[in-house]
Design an enzyme around this catalytic site. Structure first.
Site, PDB file in Angstrom:
ATOM      1  N   ASP A  59      53.927  84.449 -12.365  1.00 59.22           N
ATOM      2  CA  ASP A  59      52.575  84.198 -12.850  1.00 59.22           C
ATOM      3  C   ASP A  59      51.671  84.037 -11.637  1.00 59.22           C
ATOM      4  O   ASP A  59      52.142  83.704 -10.533  1.00 59.22           O
ATOM      5  CB  ASP A  59      52.521  82.940 -13.714  1.00 59.22           C
ATOM      6  CG  ASP A  59      51.143  82.714 -14.320  1.00 59.22           C
ATOM      7  OD1 ASP A  59      50.727  83.529 -15.160  1.00 59.22           O
ATOM      8  OD2 ASP A  59      50.470  81.753 -13.915  1.00 59.22           O
ATOM      9  N   GLU A 107      47.676  82.590 -10.211  1.00 59.57           N
ATOM     10  CA  GLU A 107      46.382  81.933 -10.411  1.00 59.57           C
ATOM     11  C   GLU A 107      45.386  82.668  -9.529  1.00 59.57           C
ATOM     12  O   GLU A 107      45.719  83.077  -8.399  1.00 59.57           O
ATOM     13  CB  GLU A 107      46.449  80.455 -10.040  1.00 59.57           C
ATOM     14  CG  GLU A 107      47.423  79.635 -10.871  1.00 59.57           C
ATOM     15  CD  GLU A 107      47.072  79.598 -12.353  1.00 59.57           C
ATOM     16  OE1 GLU A 107      45.880  79.792 -12.676  1.00 59.57           O
ATOM     17  OE2 GLU A 107      47.972  79.374 -13.173  1.00 59.57           O
ATOM     18  N   HIS A 142      42.686  75.736 -13.002  1.00 61.97           N
ATOM     19  CA  HIS A 142      44.001  75.601 -12.374  1.00 61.97           C
ATOM     20  C   HIS A 142      44.116  74.408 -11.426  1.00 61.97           C
ATOM     21  O   HIS A 142      45.216  74.093 -10.961  1.00 61.97           O
ATOM     22  CB  HIS A 142      44.382  76.880 -11.627  1.00 61.97           C
ATOM     23  CG  HIS A 142      43.279  77.454 -10.787  1.00 61.97           C
ATOM     24  ND1 HIS A 142      42.673  76.766  -9.755  1.00 61.97           N
ATOM     25  CD2 HIS A 142      42.665  78.672 -10.849  1.00 61.97           C
ATOM     26  CE1 HIS A 142      41.759  77.533  -9.211  1.00 61.97           C
ATOM     27  NE2 HIS A 142      41.720  78.681  -9.848  1.00 61.97           N
ATOM     28  N   HIS A 166      49.036  76.062 -16.350  1.00 59.06           N
ATOM     29  CA  HIS A 166      47.973  76.493 -15.449  1.00 59.06           C
ATOM     30  C   HIS A 166      48.302  76.182 -13.985  1.00 59.06           C
ATOM     31  O   HIS A 166      47.404  76.018 -13.162  1.00 59.06           O
ATOM     32  CB  HIS A 166      46.620  75.898 -15.848  1.00 59.06           C
ATOM     33  CG  HIS A 166      46.111  76.438 -17.157  1.00 59.06           C
ATOM     34  ND1 HIS A 166      45.920  77.785 -17.394  1.00 59.06           N
ATOM     35  CD2 HIS A 166      45.772  75.819 -18.307  1.00 59.06           C
ATOM     36  CE1 HIS A 166      45.476  77.967 -18.625  1.00 59.06           C
ATOM     37  NE2 HIS A 166      45.386  76.781 -19.201  1.00 59.06           N
ATOM     38  N   ASP A 218      53.788  77.909 -15.208  1.00 56.83           N
ATOM     39  CA  ASP A 218      53.676  78.956 -16.224  1.00 56.83           C
ATOM     40  C   ASP A 218      54.836  79.940 -16.133  1.00 56.83           C
ATOM     41  O   ASP A 218      55.300  80.477 -17.151  1.00 56.83           O
ATOM     42  CB  ASP A 218      52.352  79.697 -16.067  1.00 56.83           C
ATOM     43  CG  ASP A 218      51.176  78.884 -16.596  1.00 56.83           C
ATOM     44  OD1 ASP A 218      51.415  77.798 -17.149  1.00 56.83           O
ATOM     45  OD2 ASP A 218      50.024  79.331 -16.441  1.00 56.83           O
TER      46      ASP A 218
END
Length: 721
Positions: A535, A537, A586, A676, A681
């Protein structure tokens, strides 16, 4: 056809049917009238034609409402019931259906709940019996895992394909030291369950060693092992011992090699020390050779009786200079060689408090002499040969007890810069220096133990000192031992392991059963593949408009297990401003990104971490778009297959309205942790994906190719970034 399409088709069909029936009835009645009747009715009906059409439309609308209610009860409700039932069967046996819909569906739901209770009870009974039957096997397996994790030597076990199926913490730390990736990924891209050992060693080297072992087995050698030395990509020198893993095969009289064990030692420093000694000896011999030649020539010239005084003085000066030069070289060599001899004796680094505790136990057990602690610094580390040092301490305590009737000794441990003071303290009459010297020089014999070593030998072995010192004010004395200190050992960071895990899982014996690696990925079963669940951010939601990745988190799935200890978690400097709106999502602030590596350094490390695996992400199109936009500038392309849990959720539960990660977790009973954050995640997505695999199998979707093709048919597969 999706459920919504079928619902719309049913409602439209009902409306068309009502309108068609009304129109057909009107046409039939009109045609059945006589001409006279038509002439009478036509002036009456023409002004009211709109009203008739309105009545028809109202009838169609009523039919649509009734059909929607019918569809909801007979299509949507059973579909939702089927989804819930699939969750009970595939992921969460404790889940129960909510009786909704028609009375018949409610009775079905109640019956299903009753069957689920019975099934759960049977499962628990079977699981209990299986646990009891496998208890001894699991205990042996856990003992081996615990033993391997605590070994000081690096150990890696591989199957014949070179895939790693076991490694200990020492190997993990050693490979981290060999890695040139950012700290968060260090070592994770070259060691891990299911990874190939050929990322570290040349394939031909391993093959040659295996052939050598198999030849020794054929000759029935008592030790079928192979040894070799190799260099790594980082320039480190490794000494490797390889031993076979033998497995019995049904129907075969002899065991066959099913894998191999590698025991690794980093000998870079030893090699450098040996090289230094070789250079030192070479300098000594070459320098002495030329000096001896000059001395020989000068001596021959001095033998001439008619040699004049000036030449004689000149040759005598040559002799003096060469002798002095040889003396200096010999002194330098002797000093250097003496230092190297001292370093050859193996000294272990240990916590000083542990050494004192061991000394207390030994003195009390062997001599029956009570002990106490005076002052022990808990932060002091020492570098000692603990066995011989404890012998020396016990010997001194024994002499104190036997000859001076000391009834108690105390221990004190304090730091003194690069040295440590270890004091053995007692109260009683004073002793002479001659007595102390005699104790230091005699071979140690006490309590039935004897050693050829003396206390002086033990202290010299540590390059330390010992002396007697008196505390006149307190009427007591102590032996002070000066020992080398050691730097505190690095503790494993808690963030390396997930909370609530007692020990990371560094082993997977089921990998011995791995299928042929040459099979095409699309034809491989999902349960057999290795996955990198990741994942990101980002600074925003528009990768094509300049938004950048600021964090990448990933974990691995191997052999159906989520390896939370093998993770990639790295912040990235986006080299642009971080919007405040994204920080609110985040929690990453601009200050947290200061000093972090840019994407140009993080991307190669992540690419290596994800190599030879299938990528998995939630809404993967979004994350992959960021990576694809870096292909041209970095030259790095993620060519492996990608699976998206958002699309797979739409395949498994087409009747559900939401396929957000939170909604999927709620349906599948997955606890959400660290939402987040990239690594949080990624772990949650991995848990969800593992629960999806059996649900997909029930739908006949078992291979990677089948999962990809099913995903491509969903509505969400059309979303572009």
């Amino acid at each position: 056809m999706s459920l919504k399409s079928r619902q719309a088709l049913a409602i439209v069909s009902a409306c068309v049917l009502v309108v068609g029936v009304l129109a057909a009835a009107g046409i039939t009645v009109w045609r059945d009238l006589s001409p006279y009747e038509r002439e009478v009715l036509e002036p009456i009906l023409n002004p009211r034609l709109g009203l008739l059409i309105m009545i028809g439309l109202v009838g169609a609308g009523m039919a649509a409402v009734m059909m929607k209610s019918f569809v909801q009860a007979n299509l949507a409700a059973p579909a939702l019931l089927a989804d819930e039932l699939g969750l009970i069967v595939g992921t969460d046996p404790s889940r129960r259906l909510k009786p909704t819909g028609s009375p018949e569906l409610q009775r079905i739901a109640e019956s299903v709940n009753l069957l689920a209770d019975q099934r759960r009870s049977l499962q628990e009974d079977v699981e209990l019996r299986v646990r009891e039957a496998r208890l001894s096997v699991e205990e042996e397996r856990n003992r081996l895992a615990a033993l391997m994790s605590e070994l000081n030597q690096s150990v890696v076990v591989c199957n014949l394909d070179g895939r790693i199926l076991l490694y200990n913490n020492r190997a993990r730390l050693q490979f981290k030291a060999l890695s040139d990736a950012p700290t968060a990924a260090g070592g994770g891209e070259i060691i891990g369950l299911g990874r190939s050992i050929y990322m570290v060693f040349e394939r031909s080297l391993i093959v040659h060693a295996l052939e050598s072992i198999q030849e020794r087995i054929r000759r029935e050698s008592s030790q079928p092992v192979a040894n070799f030395v190799t260099t790594t990509r980082a320039g480190q020198l490794l000494r490797v011992q390889m031993a076979p893993v033998l497995s019995a095969v049904e129907g075969e009289a002899e065991s066959v090699v099913s894998g191999f064990v590698l025991m690794l030692d980093n000998i870079t420093r030893n090699f450098e020390a040996e090289t230094k000694r070789d250079q030192m000896l070479h300098t000594l011999t070459e320098g002495s050779r030329s000096s001896l030649a000059n001395l020989r020539a000068a001596a021959e010239m001095l033998e001439y009786p008619d040699l004049d005084a000036e030449l004689k003085d000149r040759f005598l000066k040559v002799v003096r200079d060469e002798v002095q030069g040889m003396s200096v070289r010999l002194d330098d060599t002797a000093n250097a060689f003496a230092d190297s001899l001292k370093t050859r004796w193996p000294l272990d680094e240990m916590l000083g408090a542990d050494l004192i505790a061991a000394a207390q136990r030994r003195v009390e057990k062997k001599l029956g002499l009570p002990t106490k602690l005076e002052d022990v610094d808990p932060a002091v580390w020492v570098k000692v040969d603990s066995f011989s040092l404890l012998q020396a301490i016990s010997y001194l305590a024994s002499r104190l007890s036997d000859e001076f009737e000391v009834r108690e000794v105390r221990f004190r441990l304090t730091s003194a810069g690069r040295l440590v003071h270890l004091d053995l303290i007692w109260s009683g009459q004073a002793m002479s220096t001659e007595t102390v010297m005699a104790w230091e020089l005699e071979p140690m014999t006490f309590a039935g133990e004897s050693s050829p070593l003396t206390v002086r030998d033990v202290i010299a072995r540590h390059d330390g000192e010992i002396w007697l010192q008196r505390e006149k004010t307190q009427h007591r004395a102590f032996f002070r031992l000066l020992l080398p200190s050691a730097a505190p050992q690095d503790q494993v960071q808690a963030s390396t392991y997930l909370k609530q895990d007692s020990r990371p899982e560094y082993y997977d014996f089921d990998l011995f059963k791995q299928t042929e690696v040459s099979r095409e990925l699309d034809d491989r079963l999902l349960a057999e593949l290795a996955f990198t669940v990741f994942d990101t951010e980002t600074t925003g939601l528009n990768p094509s408009e300049g938004d950048e990745i600021i964090q990448i988190g990933a974990t691995r799935i191997v052999n159906g297990k989520l390896l939370k200890s093998e993770s990639f978690d790295q912040l990235v400097d986006p080299l642009r401003e971080l919007p405040e709106a994204s920080t609110k999502i985040h929690g990453i602030t601009p200050e947290m990104l200061l000093g972090q590596p840019p994407m140009s350094k993080v991307l190669p490390a992540f690419h290596a971490f994800a190599e030879d695996t299938v990528l998995v992400a939630h809404n993967a199109a979004f994350d992959m778009r960021f990576l694809q936009l870096k292909e041209e500038s970095s030259g790095i392309r993620f060519a492996q297959p990608v699976l998206d849990t958002l699309l797979l959720s739409a395949v498994i539960h087409p009747a559900q309205e939401s396929h957000r990660l939170e909604a999927i977790c709620e349906r599948m009973g997955v606890n959400i942790m660290g939402r987040h954050t990239a690594i949080g995640d990624a772990i949650v997505t991995g848990e969800v994906f593992l629960r999806m695999i059996p649900l997909l199998a029930e739908m006949g979707i078992r291979t990677l190719g089948e999962a990809r093709r099913a995903s491509e048919k969903t509505y969400y597969a059309r979303v572009k970034y």
